[in-house]
Design a protein around this motif. Structure first.
Motif, short mmCIF file in Angstrom:
data_model
loop_
_atom_site.label_atom_id
_atom_site.label_comp_id
_atom_site.label_asym_id
_atom_site.label_seq_id
_atom_site.Cartn_x
_atom_site.Cartn_y
_atom_site.Cartn_z
N ARG A 207 36.17 52.36 49.54
CA ARG A 207 36.83 52.16 48.67
C ARG A 207 38.10 52.59 48.28
N ARG A 208 38.12 51.56 47.40
CA ARG A 208 39.92 52.56 47.25
C ARG A 208 39.90 53.50 47.08
N GLU A 209 39.46 54.28 46.90
CA GLU A 209 39.88 55.57 46.61
C GLU A 209 40.34 56.63 48.07
N ARG A 210 39.34 56.35 48.46
CA ARG A 210 39.32 56.45 50.15
C ARG A 210 40.52 56.26 50.98
N LEU A 211 40.61 54.81 51.26
CA LEU A 211 41.50 54.18 51.38
C LEU A 211 43.10 54.71 50.85
N ALA B 160 52.04 49.21 55.71
CA ALA B 160 50.75 50.50 56.07
C ALA B 160 49.90 50.41 54.82
N ALA B 161 49.92 49.71 53.94
CA ALA B 161 49.14 50.12 52.60
C ALA B 161 48.33 48.09 52.90
N THR B 162 48.88 47.74 53.07
CA THR B 162 48.77 46.03 53.52
C THR B 162 47.68 46.04 54.77
N VAL B 163 47.91 46.93 55.87
CA VAL B 163 47.42 46.92 57.34
C VAL B 163 45.95 48.00 56.32
N LEU B 164 45.75 48.67 56.06
CA LEU B 164 44.48 49.22 55.00
C LEU B 164 44.03 48.34 54.69
N LEU B 165 44.29 47.93 54.04
CA LEU B 165 44.03 46.54 52.77
C LEU B 165 42.87 45.78 53.66
N ALA B 166 43.94 45.03 54.83
CA ALA B 166 43.88 43.90 55.28
C ALA B 166 42.87 43.64 56.21
N LEU B 167 42.51 45.59 56.84
CA LEU B 167 41.78 45.36 58.70
C LEU B 167 40.17 46.21 57.65
N ASN B 168 40.46 46.67 56.51
CA ASN B 168 38.88 47.34 55.32
C ASN B 168 38.55 46.05 55.34
N HIS B 169 39.36 44.82 54.51
CA HIS B 169 38.31 43.13 55.01
C HIS B 169 38.38 43.08 55.46
N LEU B 170 39.00 42.23 56.59
CA LEU B 170 38.26 41.82 57.77
C LEU B 170 37.78 42.60 58.86
N TRP B 171 37.38 43.88 58.57
CA TRP B 171 36.86 44.60 59.83
C TRP B 171 35.72 45.27 58.89
N GLN B 172 35.51 44.38 58.21
CA GLN B 172 34.41 44.80 57.27
C GLN B 172 33.43 46.02 56.74
N LEU B 173 34.16 47.04 56.67
CA LEU B 173 34.39 48.39 56.42
C LEU B 173 33.93 48.31 55.07
N GLY B 174 33.60 47.75 54.37
CA GLY B 174 33.53 48.56 53.23
C GLY B 174 33.80 49.98 52.60
N HIS C 224 44.95 43.61 45.43
CA HIS C 224 44.44 44.36 44.55
C HIS C 224 42.83 43.83 44.83
N ALA C 225 41.93 43.05 44.42
CA ALA C 225 40.71 42.69 44.97
C ALA C 225 40.21 43.03 46.51
N LEU C 226 41.11 43.30 47.41
CA LEU C 226 40.45 43.51 48.38
C LEU C 226 39.50 44.43 48.49
N ALA C 227 39.80 46.19 47.97
CA ALA C 227 39.22 46.91 47.25
C ALA C 227 38.23 47.17 46.34
N GLY C 228 37.19 48.24 46.52
CA GLY C 228 36.61 48.32 44.72
C GLY C 228 37.41 48.72 44.34
N ASP C 229 37.05 48.14 42.84
CA ASP C 229 37.72 48.94 41.68
C ASP C 229 37.50 50.17 41.46
N ILE C 230 38.67 50.14 40.45
CA ILE C 230 39.20 51.93 40.74
C ILE C 230 38.57 52.16 38.60
#
Length: 293
Positions: free
Chosen positions: A135-139, A119-133, A287-293
């Motif tokens: 942040r990590r905290e929101r994910l 599930a986490a990989t889905v959120l990280l990957a689709l946030n990137h592929l769908w270009q939602l932008g 890790h690099a697919l979401a904004g730094d924490i």
């Protein structure tokens, strides 16, 4: 294992590593029934992997359903739908859809966090592929709605965790290898946490008080009573190194400084049990697919 600067796109295979609980204490219980924990999450690989194909009809499909699991109940599908809803709430495109293909290596009911990691990989990957932008905290907040183990995989670091597992403090852990052994049982996490004999008042510690080898797993004695195969597995593995159960089981593990020793013992594991050697990770490969924490 190196994941240096990959280019992640629709053609990529996205990794979903596993986790081990290096210790796991139940320190209390909230009024809503959720248990309060302290644990150290160690990320390990190999794990599962996922591929994604875009759809323009706003639907989410799972091309590799798991036996006995309805697609609507699959954590990967639910994660994608939560991300769709987030995109819609932000007035982004409402036609975002995807087909998900899951290559499942991690056992169900093994205590390795496989479904949560997927599930986490889905959120990280689709946030990137769908270009939602996002942040990590929101994910991580979205992930917590799916399960208490999801946020640590989005956090993407080895971590000391508190609360229900969502309050995370990054840890730098040394390079280590783990012999993971899976007895032929499937453990229900809910049943273990519901056991009346489960200790729920282990004293808390501060993050700076934790060191390698500290503590134990409060769920282990409950699981061993209900599943003697887990106890037998722990007894066997303890002949070679300190052995512990991860999560609510069924998998057990031992830590080694050298891969060659772990692999040598792996070859001796009784044939009734599945076993493999896993490498500790410093960071999640995505890790690099979401904004730094």
């Amino acid at each position: 294992m190196s994941h240096a600067n990959p280019v992640w796109n629709w053609q990529s295979s996205y990794p979903a590593p596993a986790k081990l609980n290096l210790f796991l204490h139940v320190v209390g219980r909230r009024v809503d029934g959720y248990h309060l924990l302290q644990t150290v999450f160690r990320l390990i690989e190999p794990g599962d992997s996922l591929r994604f194909s875009p759809r323009s009809d706003g639907r989410v499909g799972l091309t590799t359903p798991l036996p006995g699991v309805r697609a609507d109940d699959d954590l990967s599908v639910r994660a994608a739908r939560l991300l769709q809803a987030e995109a819609a709430a932000l007035s982004r495109r409402s036609d975002l859809g995807v087909d998900i293909s899951l290559h499942k290596r991690l056992p169900l009911g093994g205590g390795l966090g496989g479904g949560s990691s997927d599930a986490a990989t889905v959120l990280l990957a689709l946030n990137h592929l769908w270009q939602l932008g996002l942040r990590r905290e929101r994910l991580q907040e979205i992930g917590l709605r799916l399960g208490a183990d999801v946020p640590v995989f989005i956090f993407g670091r080895n971590a000391f965790a508190q609360g229900v597992g969502e309050a995370l403090h990054a840890l730098d852990l040394p390079e280590r290898y783990y012999l993971v052994v899976q007895p032929a049982v499937n453990v229900s996490t809910g049943a273990i946490f519901a056991a009346p004999e489960l200790r729920r008042d282990t004293p808390t510690i501060g993050v700076d008080e934790w060191s390698a080898g500290f503590g134990g797993n409060d769920l282990q004695s409950v699981a061993c009573t209900r599943f003697p195969q887990i106890a037998a597995c722990l007894d066997w593995l303890s002949r070679f190194a300190e052995a512990r159960m991860t999560g609510s089981g069924a998998c057990v593990f031992a830590e080694f400084a050298e891969r060659v020793l772990a692999e040598e013992i792996c070859r001796r594991v009784p044939p009734d049990w599945r076993a493999w050697v896993a490498a500790g990770l410093a960071r999640h490969p995505l890790h690099a697919l979401a904004g730094d924490i």
